[in-house]
Design a protein around this motif. Structure first.
Motif: not given
Length: 346
Positions: A79-93
């Motif tokens: 909503m704030a930046r009209n972002a289209s993709w993200f990276v999540v650091d990190a999953a562990s399970s």
């Protein structure tokens, strides 16, 4: 439209944060940290406390805590930046990954990074706690995620810039190599012909303009890759008389070229047909842009359409097209003309 979420997993020191930072810096991904989500659940900054809380939250929420944190962050950032993709650091399970993949509106791409234990110990940002952290059940569970990943990279054998290239290629961030997005403007057999009027005429149709005869900096390789990845059209005005030299100077692969416009000047009877054929053989133009001069300009300077040209001018154009093997798509009825006659919409 689904939002792309790149989820990075891997053991201590595998390079997860380095990869996430590279995707954010180079390709504009928004970087989300799982430790920020843990803090909202009362987590502390020590690695051991984060590991303990991760195990507890996985048990009490079925791993949904990570997906819920990501979705909340995505809603605010989209909503704030009209972002289209993200990276999540990190999953562990595995349950964290299952929670993300089950979330509506997300296209999840899982990247797992591996590195052997001795390398992990050398890279660890908290070396005093490595042995204890390495033996924790939360850390042991991470190794099993490799079998569930869309891409697995051994960072002990792959330097960070190569990891970034491999992941970006898996995500399609470099565009499709076979897309014809580049058009060239090249001076023909008379190198002194002014190509700037044609460039000014065509430039509004393009997203990127490269003028090799100008003094400003040309786009970098990364900027061009970004343009191609977005499907942007690029117009290149050459500083010389060869398409190959133009492409080399602009650092563009020949396979990107859609059309090559060769700009010629003709006074009619004194035209050098041999040089035209040589230039056409060298540049393989798809289109010609012709500037009339001398007697041809004197009798056609007022023409606004091709059907207004004199018979002599039309016959001259037809022969030009036969010799060059390309159509005259643009015509300046005189060197001083402030308009171009366009045969068909560009």
């Amino acid at each position: 439209m689904a939002v792309t979420v790149v989820v990075v997993s891997g053991p201590i020191g595998a390079g997860k944060t380095t990869l996430a930072q590279g995707l954010a810096r180079r390709f504009g991904a928004l970087h989300l940290h799982s430790r920020d989500f843990l803090r909202k659940h009362g987590g502390e900054d020590s690695r051991r406390s984060r590991q303990e809380l991760t195990v507890t939250l996985d048990r009490t929420t079925g791993g949904r805590w990570l997906a819920e944190g990501v979705l909340t962050a995505l809603h605010g950032q989209v909503m704030a930046r009209n972002a289209s993709w993200f990276v999540v650091d990190a999953a562990s399970s595995a349950v964290q990954l299952d929670g993300l993949r089950a979330s509506p509106g997300l296209r999840v791409v899982h990247v797992h990074l591996e590195t052997p234990e001795p390398e992990q110990a050398l890279r660890d940002a908290e070396p005093g706690t490595f042995e204890e952290s390495w033996a924790h059940p939360a850390e042991r569970a991470v190794h099993a995620l490799a079998s569930r990943a869309d891409l697995v990279v051994d960072t002990a054998r792959t330097p960070p810039d190569a990891v970034l290239v491999r992941v970006a290629s898996r995500l399609g961030l470099y565009g499709r190599p076979g897309e014809w997005l580049v058009d060239l403007i090249v001076a023909g057999p008379h190198g002194e012909v002014d190509t700037r009027p044609l460039t000014a005429h065509l430039a509004p149709h393009y997203d990127v303009l490269i003028q090799l005869r100008g003094t400003g900096p040309a786009p970098s390789r990364e900027e061009l890759e970004d343009a191609f990845a977005r499907g942007h059209r690029v117009l290149v005005e050459s500083a010389g008389t060869t398409a190959s030299g133009c492409l080399q100077a602009a650092a563009i692969a020949p396979g990107r070229v859609r059309r090559t416009v060769m700009v010629c000047r003709s006074e009619g009877s004194t035209f050098d047909w041999v040089r035209l054929r040589e230039a056409a053989s060298l540049n393989a133009p798809t289109d010609l842009a012709l500037v009339l001069a001398g007697d041809l300009a004197a009798t056609n300077w007022a023409a606004r359409r091709f059907d207004q040209l004199t018979d002599a001018a039309r016959h001259h154009l037809e022969e030009l097209e036969r010799v060059a093997g390309a159509s005259v798509s643009f015509l300046a009825p005189s060197p001083q003309a402030r308009h171009l006659v366009e045969r068909r919409p560009w």
